[in-house]
Every structure is written in structure tokens, then in C-alpha cells.
Design an enzyme around this catalytic site. Structure first.
Site, short mmCIF file in Angstrom:
data_model
loop_
_atom_site.label_atom_id
_atom_site.label_comp_id
_atom_site.label_asym_id
_atom_site.label_seq_id
_atom_site.Cartn_x
_atom_site.Cartn_y
_atom_site.Cartn_z
N PRO A 2 -24.60 -13.97 28.07
CA PRO A 2 -24.27 -14.90 29.15
C PRO A 2 -24.38 -16.35 28.66
CG PRO A 2 -25.77 -13.19 29.91
CD PRO A 2 -25.69 -13.06 28.43
N GLU A 3 -23.31 -17.11 28.87
CA GLU A 3 -23.30 -18.52 28.49
C GLU A 3 -23.40 -19.38 29.75
OE1 GLU A 3 -23.55 -19.56 25.53
OE2 GLU A 3 -23.04 -17.82 24.32
#
Length: 271
Positions: free
Chosen positions: A2-3
Site C-alpha cells: 500500500p502506497e
């Protein structure tokens, strides 16, 4: 992993469910994450009210009157709003249970995530205090990138992925922003002009905002607060498209490795 857009999507998704709520109980099934979950976390949080939910870089911050929970999703983590009758899964490591019956469940198959507690101002925490600016806020701009890049010989892609320069520009979004700006990712950071950095800063902002609007990018594990994937992957122009025609000039896209990360670009459109 997840960014920033995925974490922001999670932040916006869970905030309406838990802000203002009082923590009734914290169930810790697996304390061995990237860093050990504090042994007294359950006791500390019980009875506290969540005043706000925010994001700094890829960290979620749950603010209370007594301190702040810092939560990182790691490589494969997710937070979901659950009801009391939903079965606990193998990788459901932590439940935050609130007075109204809402459950915020932290799932992390690879256990690279983190749940920490600090009584100091969150901005002064050792994991946050040396981070660069947020790319969606006004203090991030091309002038900043230009000034920090002078005499830097590293590739511009590695430069914008450095969290001390700017936070949240992960590999996917660095590829996309550089394509949108027309800058070849291998170009030395110190040899990019001010005008091109001004354009790149705007492209970083646009790409991240578009990804947030689409709920993030789902490549392997990411799902939002209700278990649904993000859809920005359908809009990717270069990442994951090596060998396919460029959407701009129809020439094949090239894939190389920069700092051991997959890098896809158009040799014709990016200079």
C-alpha cells in the site's frame, strides 16, 4: 505494498466510522509485527476517544487526548470496518472495538505492518520527524525539488522516491508521474531543469489525486476499508506495460531496473 493513495483511501474510509468513538476494547492476537506491539496497548487505549484520523506519509494516525496510535500497513496490511458477527481470519491480528459495536480490524498476512503508541507529538516521533513534505500540500513544489536536486547524480526516479525529499511517491506512481512529465527516469536528478521539475511536481500531484479518486491501485493485496480493491491499475500508462505500445507514440515501452525496482518508460516520449 500500500502506497500513499491506498493509505489515504483507507484513512478517508475509516474516519467516519471511528472518529468520536470510544475504544471499548483492543484485542491483540499477534503482537509480533514489524516492531512488537506495545504490551500495554490494550490497557492504554481502553476508554479513550478517537479525536481524529489522519495520515502522514504512509502512516495512519489515530489521535486521542492521551497520545497517538501510529499504524503502518506494511507490505500487505489492510484495515476493515467489521461487525461483531464476522469470523476472525488467520491473519486478523488486532481488533479495535468501539462502544457502538464497530470493529476496526487489522489484517496483515506478511506481518510487516506496525501498530505503535506515542505520548509525544506525533510529528516528533522518530519515524516521522525526518520525512519530507506531503506531495498534496502547498509546500511541495518544483522549486523545492530543484533546490534539493542540485549536484545530485542519482536517477531522478530514485530522487523522487526518497521519503526525505517527498513522501509517498512509490514505485508505481513515480513511473506514472515521470511518464506524464515526459522525463526519462534514468536522467540524473541534478541535470533536470527548474521548469521540468515544476511540471514533474504537478504531475506527481495529479497522478496521486487520480489514484485516490479511484481508490488506489490493486496489484496484489490491497483492499479498502470494506474489502474492495482499488481501480487505478486500469489507468496505468506505463507501469506493468513493458513491451506494450506507448499510449502517446505507439512505440514499445522499455523496462529496466533502477535501484532494483521495475521501471517502465517510453524512450521516445521521455527525455
Amino acid at each position: 505494498m500500500p502506497e500513499l493513495p491506498e493509505v489515504e483511501t483507507t484513512c478517508r474510509g475509516i474516519a467516519p466510522h471511528i472518529e468520536g468513538q470510544i475504544i471499548k476494547q483492543v484485542i491483540i492476537r499477534q503482537p509480533k509485527l514489524r516492531w512488537p506491539v506495545p504490551e500495554t496497548l490494550s490497557q492504554t487505549l481502553t476508554g479513550l476517544s478517537i479525536q481524529s484520523v489522519s495520515r502522514r506519509a504512509k502512516y495512519l494516525l489515530f489521535s486521542t487526548t492521551s497520545g497517538t496510535v501510529l499504524l503502518h500497513l506494511g507490505m500487505s496490511g489492510s484495515l476493515r470496518i467489521m461487525s461483531t458477527d464476522q469470523t476472525v481470519g488467520k491473519h486478523d491480528h488486532i481488533d479495535f472495538i468501539f462502544n457502538d459495536g464497530t470493529i476496526l480490524r487489522f489484517n496483515d498476512p506478511r506481518r510487516f505492518g506496525a501498530v505503535l503508541w506515542t505520548t509525544e507529538p506525533a510529528a516528533e516521533h522518530q519515524l516521522l520527524k525526518n520525512l519530507g513534505p506531503e506531495p498534496l500540500l502547498p509546500d511541495f513544489n518544483g522549486e523545492l525539488l530543484y533546490s534539493l536536486s542540485r549536484n545530485r547524480t542519482i536517477a531522478v526516479k530514485s530522487f523522487i522516491m526518497d521519503s526525505h525529499i517527498v513522501v509517498g511517491v512509490g514505485n508505481i506512481y513515480a513511473n506514472e508521474a515521470l511518464f506524464m512529465a515526459g522525463i526519462q527516469p534514468t536522467r540524473q536528478a541534478g541535470k533536470v531543469s527548474l521548469a521540468r521539475y515544476q511540471k514533474l511536481a504537478e504531475c506527481i500531484r495529479v497522478v496521486l489525486q487520480q489514484a485516490i479518486q479511484q481508490g488506489g491501485t490493486t496489484l496484489r493485496d490491497f483492499v479498502n476499508e470494506v474489502g474492495k480493491p482499488g481501480y487505478f491499475q486500469q489507468q496505468l500508462k506505463v507501469y506493468g506495460r513493458a513491451g506494450l505500445p506507448c499510449v502517446g507514440c505507439n512505440q514499445p515501452l522499455t523496462e529496466i531496473r533502477i535501484a532494483n525496482r521495475s521501471t517502465v518508460f517510453c524512450p521516445n516520449c521521455q527525455r
